[in-house]
Every structure is written in structure tokens, then in C-alpha cells.
Design a protein around this motif. Structure first.
Motif, PDB file in Angstrom:
ATOM      1  N   ILE A 191       0.846  -1.191   0.000  1.00 38.03           N
ATOM      2  CA  ILE A 191       0.000   0.000   0.000  1.00 38.03           C
ATOM      3  C   ILE A 191       0.882   1.242   0.000  1.00 38.03           C
ATOM      4  N   THR A 192       0.606   2.116  -0.955  1.00 42.66           N
ATOM      5  CA  THR A 192       1.271   3.414  -0.975  1.00 42.66           C
ATOM      6  C   THR A 192       0.205   4.489  -0.769  1.00 42.66           C
ATOM      7  N   ARG A 193       0.645   5.687  -0.436  1.00 39.54           N
ATOM      8  CA  ARG A 193      -0.360   6.698  -0.120  1.00 39.54           C
ATOM      9  C   ARG A 193       0.086   8.102  -0.522  1.00 39.54           C
ATOM     10  N   GLU A 194      -0.921   8.968  -0.694  1.00 37.74           N
ATOM     11  CA  GLU A 194      -0.689  10.377  -0.943  1.00 37.74           C
ATOM     12  C   GLU A 194      -1.898  11.165  -0.447  1.00 37.74           C
ATOM     13  N   ALA A 252      -8.614  14.598   2.104  1.00 40.13           N
ATOM     14  CA  ALA A 252      -8.709  13.137   2.003  1.00 40.13           C
ATOM     15  C   ALA A 252      -7.318  12.533   2.001  1.00 40.13           C
ATOM     16  N   ASN A 253      -7.261  11.256   2.328  1.00 37.79           N
ATOM     17  CA  ASN A 253      -6.042  10.467   2.169  1.00 37.79           C
ATOM     18  C   ASN A 253      -6.301   9.453   1.061  1.00 37.79           C
ATOM     19  N   ARG A 254      -5.369   9.303   0.165  1.00 39.23           N
ATOM     20  CA  ARG A 254      -5.515   8.365  -0.951  1.00 39.23           C
ATOM     21  C   ARG A 254      -4.589   7.173  -0.744  1.00 39.23           C
ATOM     22  N   LEU A 255      -5.167   5.983  -0.668  1.00 34.80           N
ATOM     23  CA  LEU A 255      -4.403   4.751  -0.522  1.00 34.80           C
ATOM     24  C   LEU A 255      -4.486   3.967  -1.823  1.00 34.80           C
ATOM     25  N   VAL A 256      -3.338   3.571  -2.337  1.00 32.56           N
ATOM     26  CA  VAL A 256      -3.287   2.753  -3.549  1.00 32.56           C
ATOM     27  C   VAL A 256      -2.861   1.346  -3.143  1.00 32.56           C
TER      28      VAL A 256
END
Length: 379
Positions: free
Chosen positions: A7-10, A21-25
Motif C-alpha cells: 500500500i502506498t499513499r498520498e 482526504a487520504n488516498r491509498l493505492v
């Protein structure tokens, strides 16, 4: 294919430069494997902001409904996946369950499924400079720096996703007087000065005292009693633990409009390093891991150079090694934290392998760190 889920995030910020918001890929070999990994993160899920969840390059299918989605979840649907009947069948199921949708990789003129409603639309601002006609709130991606963000907003974008705000900050040669005062305070604590001397320094800035007590009394800290004074804090926490929380004062000292986004990033890094590195260092060094992560962005927060701010501080050598020399025992944990902020799963996998960690432990630490950073109030 490996069954490991990465999981990566931005962050996602609005036009006012506040995190919305937080975006989790989620990088997984299949939707069912991704679902199992997401369900395992339920207790650690960030709850203060909306969480965009992307399945990366996977085609979203009805198997995603096996995930017990937290109420603040927003599922991303990649535009190319709309060519698949499985994705078209998933959309009404998500909408019926009350889950908002976000359309990514959008292209103007594309045919959208009948009845599909997208709250947000992510698009590459380099390829689509203006968001005219977007079927939802427009979020720019692919921005290189702050100038790119300013241009995107000027052209009509409602916000942006990514780490563009790390770049484009003009660096001053020296610390501002207000920042220098906090550095002095930190040095007093690090050098174990008399409590009365530290109290006197705090009284020079009432706002700092207020912020410090607010942080210590926040739910994230988990104290059973309310701390009402600096002397009380020393009694309960001790100087070593207090040093960590005084470091937050410096991290949160910037008045820049983008400061809250930078603070969240810095504190999430620190918390992640603290969680993931605790098993590798002595107990008394865990707070140093937090400070290393938090201070890795201090120069951006304060608009100066790393040397200008860190050179004024009395810090343990391993922190200086990690931040100024790019080496030492803390550096691999910082490299891992940075890898979690990139969309490249191979780079993250490489860092995980170097430390011989489990991917699921890294994911748990990541979402826990974001939740922790979001739980603190910056302002």
C-alpha cells in the motif's frame, strides 16, 4: 505471482491547500487478495478524513464487496475499467451500499455507465489543463510542484492529489525568530535544563504552551489524566518523552497555507518510523525514530535548508546521520517511509526486503501513522 499486498499513499488537498482526504493505492495480485488485506486494516483505519481507495491497475469487480468498507471510504473506478462488464456491475452495488465513487484516469468524451455518479474525478493536469465538463469535483494529478498546483487551481481544478507541495518552496538562509525560539526550547530539553528554566522559555510564547498541552492531551497520546502544566507534563512523561512532543511544536510552527498538509506528512512519517522501527532499536531510541521522520521535512515546513535548522539543534548523532548524511541506523526506516509515499510498488518492495519485514506489518504501520497524524489538530 506473489500474494504480498503493498500500500502506498498520498494526500488530497483542496484549493485552500487543506487536506480533505487520504488516498491509498492498494497494489495486489487480485481483488480477493486486496480485500483480505483491507479487512485486516479495520482497527487501524484513518477516520478523520475521507479515504480514497484505488486498486491500482486491477479491474474492480464485485469481489470488492467482500470488504467491510469503513464509512469514510471512497472507491476509485479507473476509467479504462468501465469497458469491463464486471466493473459496470460493481458500480450500482457500491452506490446501493452508500459508498461514494471517484473516477480516475478520466478522458473527456468518454461514455459513462447510466446511473453512475462520481463525486470526484481525478485527471492528469498535464494532459487536461482545464477540467471543463468533468462529471464531478475535479482533482488534479501529475503536478510537479507548487507552481503547477497554482496553475491547476487557476485553470479551474478544485484540488489536487500528490506530494507536489514538497517542491517549489523558496528556502531562507536562516530561521525566523519564532522558529529559533522553539529550537532554543528543544535544546533546553535535550540538554536536561532545569524545569523552571524551560518553563520560563515557554512563557515567552503563550501560544506554544497552549499547543504543547493540547497535543499532550489529545486522544492520540492516550493519557488517563489531563496534563495542566509543563511541570505536570514532566512529572508524568519525563524529559525524554516530552522531547518528542516539543518537537511537534517546531513541526507545527509554520504559518504557510500549506503547513497543515506538510505537518500531516511529517508527523505521519515520524509515527510510521516509530511503529515500524520499534523492534529494531532500544526502547529509549524509539522517540528518536519519530523525531527523525518528523524532522525529515522540517526544512520545507520552515522554508529553510536542512543545514540551517538542524545545525542549530542539539540532536543525537543517528538523527543527524539520517537527515544530513543519508546514512546510519535510522536511515533505512526513513527510506521505507518515503517509499510508502511513492506510487511505485517495486521501490517499496525493495525497501521492505532490505529490512526483512512483512508487507502486512508495513501496511498496518502506514495506515496507523496516517490515522495518528490526522487525529492531531493543527491550527
Amino acid at each position: 505471482m506473489s500474494q504480498a499486498v503493498l500500500i502506498t499513499r498520498e494526500p488530497v488537498v483542496n484549493k485552500q491547500r487543506s487536506i480533505t482526504a487520504n488516498r491509498l493505492v492498494v497494489h495486489a495480485p487480485s481483488v480477493p487478495v486486496a480485500v483480505a488485506a483491507l479487512n485486516a486494516l479495520a482497527e487501524n483505519w484513518p477516520a478523520n478524513h475521507t479515504v480514497f481507495v484505488s486498486l491500482g491497475r486491477l479491474v474492480p469487480t464485485a469481489e470488492l464487496m467482500g470488504w467491510q468498507m469503513p464509512a469514510n471510504t471512497m472507491v476509485e473506478i479507473p476509467a479504462p475499467a468501465l469497458a469491463y462488464e464486471q466493473t459496470k456491475a460493481l458500480i450500482p452495488q457500491l452506490q446501493e451500499a452508500g459508498i461514494n465513487l471517484c473516477l480516475s484516469w478520466y478522458q473527456p468524451g468518454m461514455q459513462l455507465p447510466e446511473g453512475a455518479e462520481f463525486r470526484f474525478v481525478l485527471a492528469d493536469a498535464n494532459k487536461l489543463p482545464t477540467p471543463a465538463g468533468f462529471p464531478g469535483i475535479s482533482i488534479a494529478t501529475g503536478l510537479a510542484d507548487l507552481d503547477g498546483f497554482a496553475t491547476a487551481v487557476k485553470n479551474g481544478y478544485d484540488g489536487a492529489s500528490g506530494w507536489f507541495f514538497f517542491k517549489g518552496v523558496k528556502a531562507a538562509k536562516e530561521l525566523a525568530p519564532s522558529h529559533a525560539q522553539i529550537v532554543r526550547l528543544l535544546n533546553l530539553v535535550r540538554n536536561e535544563a532545569e524545569v523552571k528554566e524551560i518553563e520560563a522559555a515557554l512563557k515567552l510564547d503563550v501560544a506554544l504552551s497552549y499547543k504543547l498541552l493540547r497535543y499532550i492531551n489529545s486522544p492520540a497520546f492516550g493519557l488517563m489524566v489531563e496534563v495542566q502544566s509543563f511541570r505536570h507534563a514532566v512529572t508524568i512523561l519525563g524529559m525524554d518523552k516530552l522531547n518528542k512532543w516539543l518537537s511537534l511544536l517546531l513541526v507545527s510552527a509554520s504559518k504557510d497555507p500549506l503547513a497543515p498538509a506538510l505537518m500531516q506528512a511529517a508527523i505521519a512519517r515520524g509515527r510510521f518510523m516509530e511503529l515500524i522501527g520499534a523492534a529494531f532499536v532500544e526502547k529509549r531510541e524509539v522517540d528518536n525514530l519519530f523525531i527523525t521522520g518528523a524532522f525529515s521535512l522540517i526544512h520545507v515546513l520552515l522554508g529553510t535548508t536542512p543545514e540551517a535548522v538542524l545545525g542549530e539543534m542539539t540532536l543525537p548523532e543517528p538523527i543527524i546521520d539520517a537527515l544530513l548524511r543519508g546514512e546510519g541506523i535510522y536511515r533505512p526506516f526513513l527510506d521505507l517511509a518515503i517509499a510508502c509515499e511513492r506510487l511505485d510498488p517495486s521501490a517499496l518492495s525493495e525497501q521492505i526486503a532490505k529490512l526483512k519485514l512483512r508487507a502486512e506489518d508495513v501496511s498496518k504501520a502506514l495506515v496507523s501513522a496516517v490515522a495518528f497524524a490526522d487525529s492531531l489538530q493543527f491550527g
